[in-house]
Structures are given as structure tokens and as C-alpha cells.
Enzyme design. Structure first.
Site, PDB file in Angstrom:
ATOM      1  N   THR A  54       0.818  -1.212   0.000  1.00 35.30           N
ATOM      2  CA  THR A  54       0.000   0.000   0.000  1.00 35.30           C
ATOM      3  C   THR A  54       0.855   1.268   0.000  1.00 35.30           C
ATOM      4  N   GLY A  67      -4.116   2.548  -2.384  1.00 41.77           N
ATOM      5  CA  GLY A  67      -4.500   1.517  -1.420  1.00 41.77           C
ATOM      6  C   GLY A  67      -5.239   0.383  -2.117  1.00 41.77           C
ATOM      7  N   TRP A 103       0.886   2.454   6.001  1.00 40.73           N
ATOM      8  CA  TRP A 103       0.045   1.488   6.718  1.00 40.73           C
ATOM      9  C   TRP A 103       0.679   0.113   6.789  1.00 40.73           C
ATOM     10  N   THR A 153       2.091  -2.968   8.604  1.00 44.38           N
ATOM     11  CA  THR A 153       2.139  -3.672   9.891  1.00 44.38           C
ATOM     12  C   THR A 153       3.587  -4.092  10.189  1.00 44.38           C
ATOM     13  N   LEU A 157      -1.561 -12.029  -0.888  1.00 42.29           N
ATOM     14  CA  LEU A 157      -2.787 -11.570  -0.232  1.00 42.29           C
ATOM     15  C   LEU A 157      -3.813 -12.692  -0.174  1.00 42.29           C
ATOM     16  N   GLU A 159      -6.163  -5.884   3.725  1.00 37.87           N
ATOM     17  CA  GLU A 159      -6.198  -7.090   2.878  1.00 37.87           C
ATOM     18  C   GLU A 159      -7.362  -7.015   1.884  1.00 37.87           C
ATOM     19  N   ASP A 210     -15.826  -3.571   0.364  1.00 33.72           N
ATOM     20  CA  ASP A 210     -16.423  -3.317  -0.955  1.00 33.72           C
ATOM     21  C   ASP A 210     -15.568  -3.865  -2.092  1.00 33.72           C
TER      22      ASP A 210
HETATM   23  P1  TGC Z   1      -5.997  -7.402 -12.107  1.00 32.01           P
HETATM   24  O1  TGC Z   1      -5.739  -6.934 -13.510  1.00 32.01           O
HETATM   25  O2  TGC Z   1      -7.362  -7.901 -11.759  1.00 32.01           O
HETATM   26  O3  TGC Z   1      -4.970  -8.525 -11.683  1.00 32.01           O
HETATM   27  C1  TGC Z   1      -3.571  -8.411 -11.950  1.00 32.01           C
HETATM   28  C2  TGC Z   1      -2.984  -9.814 -11.993  1.00 32.01           C
HETATM   29  O4  TGC Z   1      -3.102 -10.430 -10.705  1.00 32.01           O
HETATM   30  C3  TGC Z   1      -3.896 -11.648 -10.790  1.00 32.01           C
HETATM   31  N1  TGC Z   1      -4.699 -11.692  -9.557  1.00 32.01           N
HETATM   32  C4  TGC Z   1      -4.442 -12.511  -8.536  1.00 32.01           C
HETATM   33  N2  TGC Z   1      -3.525 -13.464  -8.375  1.00 32.01           N
HETATM   34  C5  TGC Z   1      -3.509 -14.126  -7.206  1.00 32.01           C
HETATM   35  N3  TGC Z   1      -4.354 -13.865  -6.193  1.00 32.01           N
HETATM   36  C6  TGC Z   1      -5.288 -12.903  -6.306  1.00 32.01           C
HETATM   37  N4  TGC Z   1      -6.110 -12.637  -5.286  1.00 32.01           N
HETATM   38  C7  TGC Z   1      -5.369 -12.175  -7.527  1.00 32.01           C
HETATM   39  N5  TGC Z   1      -6.149 -11.166  -7.986  1.00 32.01           N
HETATM   40  C8  TGC Z   1      -5.732 -10.885  -9.228  1.00 32.01           C
HETATM   41  C9  TGC Z   1      -4.705 -11.484 -12.048  1.00 32.01           C
HETATM   42  O5  TGC Z   1      -5.098 -12.731 -12.555  1.00 32.01           O
HETATM   43  C10 TGC Z   1      -3.724 -10.763 -12.944  1.00 32.01           C
HETATM   44  O6  TGC Z   1      -2.770 -11.716 -13.390  1.00 32.01           O
HETATM   45  P2  TGC Z   1      -2.075 -11.574 -14.858  1.00 32.01           P
HETATM   46  O7  TGC Z   1      -1.290 -12.847 -15.007  1.00 32.01           O
HETATM   47  O8  TGC Z   1      -3.194 -11.425 -15.844  1.00 32.01           O
HETATM   48  O9  TGC Z   1      -1.207 -10.359 -14.777  1.00 32.01           O
HETATM   49  O10 TGC Z   1      -5.577  -6.210 -11.132  1.00 32.01           O
HETATM   50  P3  TGC Z   1      -6.239  -4.797 -10.872  1.00 32.01           P
HETATM   51  O11 TGC Z   1      -5.142  -3.759 -10.954  1.00 32.01           O
HETATM   52  O12 TGC Z   1      -7.443  -4.575 -11.747  1.00 32.01           O
HETATM   53  O13 TGC Z   1      -6.686  -4.901  -9.325  1.00 32.01           O
HETATM   54  C11 TGC Z   1      -7.679  -5.780  -8.948  1.00 32.01           C
HETATM   55  C12 TGC Z   1      -7.988  -5.619  -7.435  1.00 32.01           C
HETATM   56  C13 TGC Z   1      -8.673  -4.287  -7.178  1.00 32.01           C
HETATM   57  C14 TGC Z   1      -8.955  -6.720  -7.074  1.00 32.01           C
HETATM   58  C15 TGC Z   1      -6.721  -5.759  -6.588  1.00 32.01           C
HETATM   59  O14 TGC Z   1      -5.779  -4.839  -6.881  1.00 32.01           O
HETATM   60  C16 TGC Z   1      -6.984  -5.774  -5.104  1.00 32.01           C
HETATM   61  O15 TGC Z   1      -7.164  -6.846  -4.549  1.00 32.01           O
HETATM   62  N6  TGC Z   1      -6.981  -4.582  -4.385  1.00 32.01           N
HETATM   63  C17 TGC Z   1      -7.022  -4.578  -2.928  1.00 32.01           C
HETATM   64  C18 TGC Z   1      -5.633  -4.236  -2.386  1.00 32.01           C
HETATM   65  C19 TGC Z   1      -5.313  -4.968  -1.139  1.00 32.01           C
HETATM   66  O16 TGC Z   1      -5.913  -5.974  -0.773  1.00 32.01           O
HETATM   67  N7  TGC Z   1      -4.277  -4.514  -0.463  1.00 32.01           N
HETATM   68  C20 TGC Z   1      -3.810  -5.165   0.726  1.00 32.01           C
HETATM   69  C21 TGC Z   1      -2.465  -4.627   1.148  1.00 32.01           C
HETATM   70  S1  TGC Z   1      -1.592  -5.682   2.244  1.00 32.01           S
HETATM   71  C22 TGC Z   1      -2.441  -5.615   3.677  1.00 32.01           C
HETATM   72  O17 TGC Z   1      -3.462  -5.035   3.835  1.00 32.01           O
HETATM   73  C23 TGC Z   1      -1.810  -6.367   4.773  1.00 32.01           C
HETATM   74  S2  TGC Z   1      -2.619  -6.240   6.273  1.00 32.01           S
HETATM   75  C24 TGC Z   1      -1.589  -7.235   7.133  1.00 32.01           C
HETATM   76  C25 TGC Z   1      -2.037  -7.586   8.480  1.00 32.01           C
HETATM   77  O18 TGC Z   1      -1.699  -6.840   9.421  1.00 32.01           O
HETATM   78  O19 TGC Z   1      -2.652  -8.677   8.644  1.00 32.01           O
HETATM   79  P1  FAD Z   2      -8.845   3.469  -0.321  1.00 30.25           P
HETATM   80  O1  FAD Z   2      -8.356   2.531  -1.353  1.00 30.25           O
HETATM   81  O2  FAD Z   2      -8.577   4.921  -0.521  1.00 30.25           O
HETATM   82  O3  FAD Z   2     -10.421   3.242  -0.147  1.00 30.25           O
HETATM   83  C1  FAD Z   2     -11.259   4.182   0.515  1.00 30.25           C
HETATM   84  C2  FAD Z   2     -12.711   3.743   0.284  1.00 30.25           C
HETATM   85  O4  FAD Z   2     -12.990   3.765  -1.132  1.00 30.25           O
HETATM   86  C3  FAD Z   2     -12.972   2.306   0.750  1.00 30.25           C
HETATM   87  O5  FAD Z   2     -14.252   2.223   1.327  1.00 30.25           O
HETATM   88  C4  FAD Z   2     -12.946   1.513  -0.544  1.00 30.25           C
HETATM   89  O6  FAD Z   2     -13.738   0.328  -0.475  1.00 30.25           O
HETATM   90  C5  FAD Z   2     -13.531   2.517  -1.530  1.00 30.25           C
HETATM   91  N1  FAD Z   2     -13.141   2.217  -2.910  1.00 30.25           N
HETATM   92  C6  FAD Z   2     -11.886   2.223  -3.448  1.00 30.25           C
HETATM   93  N2  FAD Z   2     -11.927   1.851  -4.736  1.00 30.25           N
HETATM   94  C7  FAD Z   2     -13.226   1.587  -5.019  1.00 30.25           C
HETATM   95  C8  FAD Z   2     -13.918   1.121  -6.174  1.00 30.25           C
HETATM   96  N3  FAD Z   2     -13.271   0.830  -7.322  1.00 30.25           N
HETATM   97  N4  FAD Z   2     -15.273   0.974  -6.107  1.00 30.25           N
HETATM   98  C9  FAD Z   2     -15.926   1.220  -4.943  1.00 30.25           C
HETATM   99  N5  FAD Z   2     -15.341   1.654  -3.819  1.00 30.25           N
HETATM  100  C10 FAD Z   2     -13.998   1.815  -3.842  1.00 30.25           C
HETATM  101  N6  FAD Z   2      -0.942  -2.553   3.564  1.00 30.25           N
HETATM  102  C11 FAD Z   2       0.222  -3.186   3.257  1.00 30.25           C
HETATM  103  O7  FAD Z   2       0.684  -3.157   2.123  1.00 30.25           O
HETATM  104  N7  FAD Z   2       0.891  -3.891   4.217  1.00 30.25           N
HETATM  105  C12 FAD Z   2       0.461  -3.972   5.499  1.00 30.25           C
HETATM  106  O8  FAD Z   2       1.100  -4.633   6.343  1.00 30.25           O
HETATM  107  C13 FAD Z   2      -0.746  -3.277   5.851  1.00 30.25           C
HETATM  108  N8  FAD Z   2      -1.160  -3.271   7.146  1.00 30.25           N
HETATM  109  C14 FAD Z   2      -2.216  -2.470   7.493  1.00 30.25           C
HETATM  110  C15 FAD Z   2      -2.511  -2.278   8.843  1.00 30.25           C
HETATM  111  C16 FAD Z   2      -3.531  -1.414   9.215  1.00 30.25           C
HETATM  112  C17 FAD Z   2      -3.804  -1.161  10.668  1.00 30.25           C
HETATM  113  C18 FAD Z   2      -4.303  -0.757   8.214  1.00 30.25           C
HETATM  114  C19 FAD Z   2      -5.442   0.161   8.592  1.00 30.25           C
HETATM  115  C20 FAD Z   2      -4.019  -0.946   6.888  1.00 30.25           C
HETATM  116  C21 FAD Z   2      -2.964  -1.779   6.504  1.00 30.25           C
HETATM  117  N9  FAD Z   2      -2.577  -1.901   5.155  1.00 30.25           N
HETATM  118  C22 FAD Z   2      -1.429  -2.572   4.826  1.00 30.25           C
HETATM  119  C23 FAD Z   2      -3.249  -1.105   4.132  1.00 30.25           C
HETATM  120  C24 FAD Z   2      -4.612  -1.643   3.703  1.00 30.25           C
HETATM  121  O9  FAD Z   2      -4.486  -2.773   2.907  1.00 30.25           O
HETATM  122  C25 FAD Z   2      -5.352  -0.517   2.991  1.00 30.25           C
HETATM  123  O10 FAD Z   2      -5.752   0.418   3.981  1.00 30.25           O
HETATM  124  C26 FAD Z   2      -6.535  -1.002   2.188  1.00 30.25           C
HETATM  125  O11 FAD Z   2      -6.136  -1.802   1.111  1.00 30.25           O
HETATM  126  C27 FAD Z   2      -7.397   0.171   1.676  1.00 30.25           C
HETATM  127  O12 FAD Z   2      -6.622   1.151   1.098  1.00 30.25           O
HETATM  128  P2  FAD Z   2      -6.828   2.699   1.533  1.00 30.25           P
HETATM  129  O13 FAD Z   2      -6.771   2.742   3.016  1.00 30.25           O
HETATM  130  O14 FAD Z   2      -5.878   3.519   0.752  1.00 30.25           O
HETATM  131  O15 FAD Z   2      -8.322   3.021   1.127  1.00 30.25           O
END
Ligand code: TGC
Ligand code: FAD
Length: 404
Positions: A151, A156, A181, A183, A259, A383, A387
Site C-alpha cells: 500500500t 491503497g 500502513w 504492519t 494476499l 487485505e 467493498d
Molecule cells: P488485475 O488486472 O485484476 O490482476 C492483476 C494480476 O493479478 C492476478 N490476480 C491474482 N492473483 C492471485 N491472487 C489474487 N487474489 C489475484 N487477484 C488478481 C490477475 O489474474 C492478474 O494476473 P495476470 O497474469 O493477468 O497479470 O488487477 P487490478 O489492478 O485490476 O486490481 C484488482 C484488485 C482491485 C482486485 C486488486 O488490486 C486488489 O485486490 N486490491 C485490494 C488491495 C489490497 O488488498 N491490499 C492489501 C495490502 S496488504 C495488507 O493489507 C496487509 S494487512 C496485514 C495484516 O496486518 O494482517
Molecule cells: P482506499 O483505497 O482509498 O479506499 C477508501 C474507500 O474507497 C474504501 O471504502 C474503498 O472500499 C472505496 N473504494 C476504493 N476503490 C473503489 C472502487 N473501485 N469501487 C468502490 N469503492 C472503492 N498494507 C500493506 O501493504 N501492508 C500492510 O502490512 C498493511 N497493514 C495495514 C494495517 C492497518 C492497521 C491498516 C489500517 C491498513 C494496513 N494496510 C497494509 C493497508 C490496507 O491494505 C489498505 O488500507 C486497504 O487496502 C485500503 O486502502 P486505503 O486505506 O488507501 O483506502
């Protein structure tokens, strides 16, 4: 509470009375190894987490000392091979361990999720043999703490838009950008960082603490996940050896695969937080009397409790089925999204209902409810937000992509 005059924290003498709840006998679907792992982690949480967690959360401090214990109970990469620092167990065992940890606190489960699924897993899956040997045993034993940087401040939900990037510099690359953000970042020995290469394609790099130009300031002021430390990662012309680039993946599918692994663990973990809230509410409803009888005897309290155990049971079955699919290598990312979204939302709703059953006492740290509720607000967002997971399911069932 259990704060000493010198500021240190000792264990509270309060007994953790938690009992598991298994309305549909899901235990029958588990193996003896699963149950042994579950009981061992439950015992560890009762001894090591429950007596201190309210105070750490109250102070917004991370109980770092738990890293070693988490390693000892096999919470880091339970389903990764033992030779690479993992636990050599199956995906259901991994899920159950996350459930028991999150029953204690979502932040403690986060410590394990990040270390196992977001740091060890990418090194195992996408790293070279040298990288695996260098980092995995130390991560598995808790000697090293890792973090995962995807992120960014302006990216995000849409990590593909990231601007962190590196350019070529002989046998090194020069890394610039910032992650937000993250962890464990302020205390991490290594960070798995996702950045764009000179061709604009995403690659993973292992950045080590102490590399010049690399800082990891803490983010303060969180009302959620207070017993977990969160920070930034800032890269200013950081020279990273090319041997630290993960060689076996290019593109967003690299971090998204990690993820998937972590989201799977959260789908199980959230049930633990829900169970703790339900357990506390059930006990309270049988002890607390109003109008001359236990509040559990009133129909409206029973409605709350009955709906809570119904939703928990549905979530347990969803997680178990996802686990069997994962064991067969057939759990799709969209199926994982559905389970993460459903179970975290379920847990948050249950925390809110449980808080009501506890009346005014429900807002205090005498009970775990508010802590779980506040934690779950983060779990609903990280993660992949609630939404975003809905849109992943929407895309899967319609074949139409709402993100583009
Ligand atoms: P898109 O074009 O759909 O996909 C790109 C490529 O990735 C593949 N793919 C996956 N592969 C494995 N697992 C998945 N879940 C996958 N989702 C997609 C896909 O097939 C494609 O592959 P290729 O070979 O064609 O290149 O990508 P997009 O840019 O349109 O984004 C799609 C979207 C929005 C779903 C994705 O970016 C997403 O999941 N966004 C959410 C971001 C997120 O979850 N961030 C988390 C950050 S880490 C965190 O929060 C840790 S918290 C840690 C803790 O304390 O526990
Ligand atoms: P945004 O992406 O700005 O989203 C804001 C709002 O807009 C949300 O309600 C979202 O659902 C909505 N939105 C966004 N896009 C769309 C769409 N296309 N359609 C409809 N609604 C939409 N990340 C890491 O990489 N590593 C970590 O270890 C990690 N740890 C974390 C620990 C904590 C305590 C927190 C709070 C976050 C952590 N994160 C980490 C980041 C986390 O994964 C992001 O906060 C999360 O993915 C959302 O991103 P954002 O906060 O920028 O929100």
C-alpha cells in the site's frame, strides 16, 4: 489494571473463561492433528495473550515479546514446508491457528499473518534458493521480524497504480518511493517491498533494516489494532543489491497471491474474534439479572444470541469448505474474497450485538468486546476492503470488471 509503577506490564490475574462453540459439530470434520494444534494455541493464548492484551491495547503498545512464542507454537507459515521454517501442516491447520490467535486479538493474528503469509510465503514461493536459505529459518524462528509493503499513500485499493520504483545501478538497484500502513514496519528486520522496475512492471525486493536511505516511521493515533505496530516505509535512493530481488515473479499477481494466502487466514481468524464476543455475551446474559431474572431469559436477548451462533456456524462451515478446497489447491481468489468479506463482516456485527448485551459494561475493558470491535474495523479494511471483495465476487459472477 496490570500496569506497574515503573510502567511495565504484568499478567492480569483474571482467568480467561473462554470455551469454544461448535453448534454443528464441525470438529467432527477435523483431524486429530487439527484439534491438537487448536488446543495448543488456545492454551497459549489463555496463558500469554489474554492476561496482557487489554493493557497493551490500552497503551497502544505492541507485545513484541510474543514473536518468539508465536514461532514456538508454529504460528509462522503453518502450511509452509518445515525445511523452510514453516510448520509442514495443511491449510485447515493454518486456518485454525489463525482463528485461535484472533480469538485473543486481531493484532496478534496480524503478527502471524504478516510474518507467515506476507513475508515468508513470497520468499518461499518467488525467492531464489539462496534467499530462502538466508531468510526463512530466521523468520520462522522469530529471530527476524518481517513486513510487507504494498500500500502507498495514494494507492491503497488500487496497488497497480503504485509509484514506488527502482532503476538499474550495476549490481544494485536504486529504490525510491514510500509505503503506508505497514504492519510491523518500525520493528522489522526486513521488508518485502513491491515496486516498479525500469519497464514499469511490479517486482518484489527484500529491503533490509539499516540500508542507507531506508526509514520506517511509526504511525500513531490508531483507535483500532492498537496492540499492533503500524508504520511507513520510506525509500530515498536506497541501494538494494540485485540479489535481493525476488526472481520468480513479475507483475501484480505476485503480491496478490500473497494476499490470497493471508486473506484465507483472516477468513478463519475473524471467526475467533466473533466466538470470543459470543462466548462473553452468552456468559454475561446468564449472570446479569434485570427485572428479577437473567437477561438471557428475555426473548430479545435470545434473538441476539441465536442469530449470533447461527452466523458463526455458517462462517465456520464456509471456512472449513474453503480449507478443503485450499488443501486440494482449488480455492480460487474469488472464493477467498467471499469468505474474507463474509466472515469479517459477520464478526463485526456480532461484536456490536455482544456489546449491547453487555450494556454499559460492554464499553469497558473489563470485557474484550470493544477491543475486538475496534480491531475488526481495520480487518474489514485491510487485505482488501469490504467493498473491494464484493466487487471481486461481482466480477467473478458476471464476468464484467467494475475496476476498469
Ligand atoms: P488485475 O488486472 O485484476 O490482476 C492483476 C494480476 O493479478 C492476478 N490476480 C491474482 N492473483 C492471485 N491472487 C489474487 N487474489 C489475484 N487477484 C488478481 C490477475 O489474474 C492478474 O494476473 P495476470 O497474469 O493477468 O497479470 O488487477 P487490478 O489492478 O485490476 O486490481 C484488482 C484488485 C482491485 C482486485 C486488486 O488490486 C486488489 O485486490 N486490491 C485490494 C488491495 C489490497 O488488498 N491490499 C492489501 C495490502 S496488504 C495488507 O493489507 C496487509 S494487512 C496485514 C495484516 O496486518 O494482517
Ligand atoms: P482506499 O483505497 O482509498 O479506499 C477508501 C474507500 O474507497 C474504501 O471504502 C474503498 O472500499 C472505496 N473504494 C476504493 N476503490 C473503489 C472502487 N473501485 N469501487 C468502490 N469503492 C472503492 N498494507 C500493506 O501493504 N501492508 C500492510 O502490512 C498493511 N497493514 C495495514 C494495517 C492497518 C492497521 C491498516 C489500517 C491498513 C494496513 N494496510 C497494509 C493497508 C490496507 O491494505 C489498505 O488500507 C486497504 O487496502 C485500503 O486502502 P486505503 O486505506 O488507501 O483506502
Amino acid at each position: 489494571m496490570n500496569s506497574n509503577i515503573d510502567g511495565t506490564i504484568t499478567k492480569s490475574q483474571k482467568t480467561d473463561l473462554y470455551e469454544g462453540h461448535d453448534y454443528y459439530n464441525v470438529d467432527h470434520l477435523l483431524s486429530e492433528d487439527h484439534l491438537l494444534a487448536r488446543d495448543a494455541v488456545r492454551q497459549w493464548v489463555k496463558q500469554e495473550v489474554s492476561p496482557i492484551i487489554e493493557e497493551y491495547s490500552n497503551r497502544a503498545e505492541c507485545p513484541y515479546h510474543l514473536f518468539k512464542g508465536l514461532a514456538e507454537i508454529g504460528a509462522f507459515g503453518p502450511s509452509l514446508p518445515e525445511e523452510y521454517g514453516g510448520g509442514g501442516m495443511d491449510e485447515i491447520a493454518y486456518g485454525i491457528i489463525m482463528q485461535e490467535l484472533e480469538r485473543g486479538d486481531s493484532g496478534v493474528r496480524s503478527m502471524a499473518s504478516v510474518q507467515g503469509s506476507l513475508v515468508m510465503y513470497p520468499i518461499y514461493r518467488f525467492g531464489s534458493e539462496e534467499q530462502r536459505k538466508k531468510y526463512l529459518p530466521k523468520l520462522g524462528s522469530g529471530e527476524f521480524i518481517g513486513c510487507f509493503g504494498l500500500t502507498e499513500p495514494d494507492h491503497g485499493s488500487n496497488p497497480g497504480g503504485m509509484i514506488t520504483h527502482f532503476k538499474d545501478d550495476g549490481d544494485h538497484v536504486i529504490l525510491n518511493g514510500a509505503k503506508m500502513w505497514i504492519t510491523n514496519s518500525p520493528v522489522a528486520d526486513i521488508a518485502v517491498v513491491w515496486a516498479k522496475n525500469p519497464e514499469g512492471k511490479i517486482q518484489g525486493l527484500i529491503v533490509e533494516k539499516g540500508m542507507e536511505g531506508f526509514t520506517a516511521p511509526e504511525i500513531h493515533g490508531k483507535w483500532s489494532l492498537r496492540a499492533s505496530i503500524t508504520g511507513e516505509l520510506v525509500f530515498e535512493d536506497v541501494r538494494v543489491p540485485k540479489e535481493n530481488i525476488l526472481p520468480n515473479v513479475v507483475g501484480l499477481k505476485g503480491p496478490l497471491s500473497c494476499l490470497s494466502k493471508a486473506r484465507y487466514g483472516i477468513a478463519w481468524g475473524a471467526i475467533g474474534a466473533a466466538l470470543d464476543c459470543y462466548d462473553s455475551a452468552l456468559r454475561y446474559s446468564l449472570q446479569r439479572e434485570q427485572f428479577g431474572k437473567p437477561i438471557g431469559g428475555f426473548q430479545l436477548t435470545q434473538k441476539k444470541l441465536a442469530e449470533m451462533i447461527t452466523e458463526i456456524t455458517k462462517a465456520q462451515l464456509l471456512a472449513w469448505r474453503l480449507g478443503t478446497l485450499a488443501n486440494d489447491g482449488k480455492a480460487t481468489p474469488a472464493q477467498i474474497s467471499m469468505a474474507k468479506r463474509n466472515n469479517v463482516h459477520m464478526a463485526l456485527e456480532i461484536a456490536r450485538e455482544a456489546r449491547q448485551i453487555h450494556g454499559g459494561m460492554g464499553i469497558t475493558n473489563e470485557y474484550p468486546i470493544m477491543r475486538h470491535m475496534m480491531n475488526l474495523e481495520t480487518v474489514l479494511t485491510y487485505e482488501g476492503t469490504h467493498d473491494i471483495h464484493l466487487l471481486i465476487t461481482g466480477m467473478d459472477v458476471t464476468g464484467l470488471n467494475a475496476f476498469k
